[in-house]
Design a protein around this motif. Structure first.
Motif, PDB file in Angstrom:
ATOM      1  N   ARG A 149       0.838  -1.207   0.000  1.00 23.35           N
ATOM      2  CA  ARG A 149       0.000   0.000   0.000  1.00 23.35           C
ATOM      3  C   ARG A 149       0.876   1.261   0.000  1.00 23.35           C
ATOM      4  NH1 ARG A 149      -4.860  -1.289   4.295  1.00 23.35           N
ATOM      5  NH2 ARG A 149      -5.642  -3.146   3.251  1.00 23.35           N
ATOM      6  N   PRO A 150       1.535   1.541  -1.088  1.00 24.01           N
ATOM      7  CA  PRO A 150       2.391   2.732  -1.121  1.00 24.01           C
ATOM      8  C   PRO A 150       1.559   4.017  -1.115  1.00 24.01           C
ATOM      9  CG  PRO A 150       2.311   1.719  -3.287  1.00 24.01           C
ATOM     10  CD  PRO A 150       1.564   0.813  -2.357  1.00 24.01           C
ATOM     11  N   SER A 151       2.092   5.052  -0.473  1.00 28.50           N
ATOM     12  CA  SER A 151       1.417   6.358  -0.476  1.00 28.50           C
ATOM     13  C   SER A 151       2.036   7.291  -1.510  1.00 28.50           C
ATOM     14  CB  SER A 151       1.488   7.004   0.908  1.00 28.50           C
ATOM     15  OG  SER A 151       2.830   7.292   1.232  1.00 28.50           O
ATOM     16  N   ALA A 152       3.180   6.909  -2.045  1.00 31.05           N
ATOM     17  CA  ALA A 152       3.876   7.695  -3.067  1.00 31.05           C
ATOM     18  C   ALA A 152       4.536   6.713  -4.036  1.00 31.05           C
ATOM     19  CB  ALA A 152       4.916   8.607  -2.418  1.00 31.05           C
ATOM     20  N   SER A 153       5.059   7.243  -5.101  1.00 32.91           N
ATOM     21  CA  SER A 153       5.710   6.415  -6.112  1.00 32.91           C
ATOM     22  C   SER A 153       7.009   5.827  -5.562  1.00 32.91           C
ATOM     23  CB  SER A 153       6.005   7.252  -7.357  1.00 32.91           C
ATOM     24  OG  SER A 153       6.813   6.515  -8.248  1.00 32.91           O
ATOM     25  N   ASN A 154       7.234   4.567  -5.831  1.00 31.46           N
ATOM     26  CA  ASN A 154       8.480   3.918  -5.433  1.00 31.46           C
ATOM     27  C   ASN A 154       9.579   4.121  -6.483  1.00 31.46           C
ATOM     28  OD1 ASN A 154       8.285   2.547  -2.814  1.00 31.46           O
ATOM     29  ND2 ASN A 154       6.581   1.435  -3.756  1.00 31.46           N
ATOM     30  N   ASP A 155       9.309   4.945  -7.495  1.00 33.91           N
ATOM     31  CA  ASP A 155      10.293   5.190  -8.558  1.00 33.91           C
ATOM     32  C   ASP A 155      11.377   6.177  -8.136  1.00 33.91           C
ATOM     33  OD1 ASP A 155       8.877   3.450 -10.177  1.00 33.91           O
ATOM     34  OD2 ASP A 155       7.691   5.051 -11.117  1.00 33.91           O
TER      35      ASP A 155
END
Length: 172
Positions: A149-155
């Motif tokens: 459940r990411p809240s921001a991009s993992n890039d």
């Protein structure tokens, strides 16, 4: 001679004294000109102290908590997290029966199993801090979500840093 002087003084002291009454002096009230009259300020009577003090109004709890951030690959609380957790504990103490869910999260680095374990460890670190602050552990439920459940991009590194977090939510 001394004898005569003593007799004269004692003779005077033995005579009955007459009470002389003078008529009472007549009191004349004079009117003062209006410009000379200075009104004295009225003194307020002191108010009696209340016998029962009214309780100070307590603000309702604010359950809009900030997320607690963690360093890469760590479940140790950051120093700046202590102030946030202290504020959260104060709000939680306003309603000792309120229940909360502590959700741990991780960024995408690492295996899914490792990130799940890390997210649970992060949530437990927050729970331990709150319990040590006086919150009942029975009112706190811990969940770990890993990187699901990411809240921001993992890039980007900035996005991954935001995903290394713990969220606390009030359960209705």
């Amino acid at each position: 001679m001394a004898y005569i002087g003593i007799l004269a003084v004692s003779h005077q002291s033995c005579k009955p004294k007459q009470v002389v009454l003078q008529p009472a002096a007549e009191v004349i009230e004079r009117e003062t000109p209006a410009e000379r009259v200075v009104a004295e300020p009225k003194k307020e009577e002191p108010k009696a102290a209340p016998t029962q003090s009214e309780p100070a109004p307590v603000a309702p709890p604010n359950y809009n908590f900030k997320n607690i951030q963690f360093e890469y690959d760590s479940h140790v609380l950051k120093t700046e997290s202590y102030a946030i957790l202290d504020q959260i504990a104060r709000e939680m103490q306003k309603d000792p029966n309120a229940r909360f869910v502590i959700d741990g999260h991780a960024s995408i680095e690492g295996t899914a199993a490792y990130n799940m374990e890390l997210s649970i460890d992060r949530a437990n670190a927050v729970k331990l801090y709150l319990v040590n602050s006086g919150i009942s552990g029975n009112n706190l439920t811990v969940n770990g979500y890993g990187a699901t459940r990411p809240s921001a991009s993992n890039d980007t590194e900035a996005g991954r840093a935001l995903n290394r977090r713990v969220e606390i939510k009030h359960v209705d």
